[in-house]
Motif scaffolding. Structure first.
Motif, PDB file in Angstrom:
ATOM      1  N   VAL A   1       9.471  75.411  50.968  1.00  0.00           N
ATOM      2  CA  VAL A   1       9.963  75.185  49.686  1.00  0.00           C
ATOM      3  C   VAL A   1       9.200  74.765  48.713  1.00  0.00           C
ATOM      4  N   CYS A   2       8.735  73.721  48.830  1.00  0.00           N
ATOM      5  CA  CYS A   2       7.729  73.398  48.087  1.00  0.00           C
ATOM      6  C   CYS A   2       6.625  73.886  47.314  1.00  0.00           C
ATOM      7  N   ALA A   3       6.303  74.474  48.258  1.00  0.00           N
ATOM      8  CA  ALA A   3       5.029  75.552  47.398  1.00  0.00           C
ATOM      9  C   ALA A   3       5.598  76.400  46.727  1.00  0.00           C
TER      10      ALA A   3
ATOM     11  N   MET B   1       8.145  75.662  44.921  1.00  0.00           N
ATOM     12  CA  MET B   1       8.954  74.815  43.575  1.00  0.00           C
ATOM     13  C   MET B   1       8.317  74.849  42.632  1.00  0.00           C
ATOM     14  N   VAL B   2       6.099  74.645  43.751  1.00  0.00           N
ATOM     15  CA  VAL B   2       4.902  73.958  42.235  1.00  0.00           C
ATOM     16  C   VAL B   2       4.680  75.271  42.125  1.00  0.00           C
TER      17      VAL B   2
ATOM     18  N   SER C   1       5.857  78.195  41.300  1.00  0.00           N
ATOM     19  CA  SER C   1       6.858  78.775  40.115  1.00  0.00           C
ATOM     20  C   SER C   1       7.075  77.593  39.267  1.00  0.00           C
TER      21      SER C   1
ATOM     22  N   GLN D   1       9.071  70.360  37.154  1.00  0.00           N
ATOM     23  CA  GLN D   1       9.350  71.032  38.779  1.00  0.00           C
ATOM     24  C   GLN D   1       8.553  70.850  39.523  1.00  0.00           C
ATOM     25  N   SER D   2       7.113  71.377  39.140  1.00  0.00           N
ATOM     26  CA  SER D   2       6.228  71.387  40.124  1.00  0.00           C
ATOM     27  C   SER D   2       5.453  70.132  40.350  1.00  0.00           C
TER      28      SER D   2
ATOM     29  N   GLY E   1       7.958  68.641  43.435  1.00  0.00           N
ATOM     30  CA  GLY E   1       7.249  69.304  44.489  1.00  0.00           C
ATOM     31  C   GLY E   1       6.035  68.946  45.082  1.00  0.00           C
TER      32      GLY E   1
ATOM     33  N   VAL F   1       6.869  65.767  46.888  1.00  0.00           N
ATOM     34  CA  VAL F   1       7.368  65.886  47.775  1.00  0.00           C
ATOM     35  C   VAL F   1       6.556  66.600  48.699  1.00  0.00           C
ATOM     36  N   LEU F   2       5.754  67.183  48.553  1.00  0.00           N
ATOM     37  CA  LEU F   2       4.245  67.261  49.670  1.00  0.00           C
ATOM     38  C   LEU F   2       3.956  66.476  49.799  1.00  0.00           C
TER      39      LEU F   2
ATOM     40  N   TYR G   1      -2.393  73.211  52.461  1.00  0.00           N
ATOM     41  CA  TYR G   1      -2.445  72.746  51.863  1.00  0.00           C
ATOM     42  C   TYR G   1      -3.861  72.234  50.497  1.00  0.00           C
TER      43      TYR G   1
END
Lengths: 207, 101
Positions: free
Chosen positions: A8-10, A12-13, A15, A35-36, A39, A42-43, B8
């Motif tokens: 989800v975070c990837a 988000m980042v 996009s 938004q990025s 993300g 959260v990572l 990552y």
């Protein structure tokens, strides 16, 4: 669970990054940047860097993007860019080629050459668990890296003074551009303008 | 399946590339600045993930300093942009060609 959060975070980042890249309006680009950045924060949490996750949100979303938005509003440059015109012929294909090159080299350097990070961790800064992350980070910053912390204090002071000097409004009429000054120089080198102390400056002096 | 450090690093590399392409493509100096921020974020993510993989706090310390430098850089850069925009409203990066004698 971790995989779901990461996915989800990837999304988000990436996009958000595409949004910054493709948004026609700078205000929209700034919001996509938020938004990025969220993300990435959260990572950081997923990597148990709790202090940095909080700082990331506060500094990036809270300070830097707000500064961007202030400048956009202040200057009134929120007009829509026309992305269809390509000012320099071949700029975009070249940029994509260069981007592919950067991606290839970084991925090769990070992943292919070795099967992961190598080397030994430093003895005096082991990674704790998420609970005492801020405490450990503070201890390391103010013991091993105290000189660098002092330097950042100097850096921030210089940045603040520099920003004030850069955006300061000069009193009096706007100084002529160097080209015009050189053109009008031969007859009277010193008198380049009326040089009023304060006068017809319009909105000057109140920023 | 487990999230490894390679995930990552890949995400960081892609994010860095997107920032670099944006810096090359966009003409509005403010958006170019935002793309620089994206690249800094990608490097931060790489630092933290490598620090996590090595069990070392130094990666997070580096990110801390990157954040400080990013803040200082944005302050000075936006000051320069404001100073330029006051003189030439709507200036873009392509206006550098004016410098050609």
């Amino acid at each position: 669970m971790d995989v779901a959060v990461f996915t989800v975070c990837a999304v988000m980042v990436l996009s958000g990054a595409f949004g910054v890249l493709l948004a026609r309006n700078p205000v929209h680009a700034a919001l996509f940047l938020v938004q990025s950045v969220f993300g990435v924060a959260v990572l950081f949490l997923l990597l148990e860097a709790t202090f940095l996750a909080a700082v990331q949100v506060i500094v990036y979303a809270g300070a830097i993007v707000i500064l961007f938005l202030f400048v956009i509003m202040l200057l009134g440059v929120d007009r829509v860019d026309d992305l269809d015109v390509e000012p320099i012929a071949g700029q975009r294909p070249l940029a994509i080629v260069i981007g592919a090159g950067i991606l290839g080299t970084t991925l090769t350097a990070l992943l292919v050459a070795v099967g992961g990070p190598t080397g030994a961790p430093t003895a005096n800064a082991p990674l704790g668990d998420a609970g005492d992350n801020a405490k450990r980070l503070g201890e390391v910053l103010f013991t091993d890296y105290v000189f660098a912390v002092e330097l950042t204090a100097l850096l921030l002071t210089v940045a603040v003074v520099g920003a004030v000097v850069l955006v300061r409004r000069l009193r009096g009429p706007l100084q002529p551009l160097p080209v015009e000054a050189m053109a009008s120089e031969p007859e009277s080198p010193e008198s380049t303008g009326p040089d009023g102390e304060d006068g017809e400056t319009g909105p000057g002096g109140d920023a | 399946m487990e999230v490894t450090v390679a995930w990552y690093l890949t995400l960081g590399a892609v994010l860095f590339t997107l920032g670099a392409v944006g810096l090359l493509v966009r003409r509005n100096p403010l958006v170019m600045f935002m793309c620089v921020e994206l690249m800094l974020n990608a490097v931060n993510l790489t630092f933290v993930s490598l620090g996590d993989a090595l069990g070392d706090l130094s990666g997070q310390v580096s990110v801390f300093f990157v954040l400080v430098v990013a803040a200082a850089e944005v302050v000075v850069g936006l000051g320069i942009i404001v100073a330029i925009m006051r003189r030439r409203a709507g200036a873009t990066a392509d206006d550098l060609s004016v410098l050609r004698g």
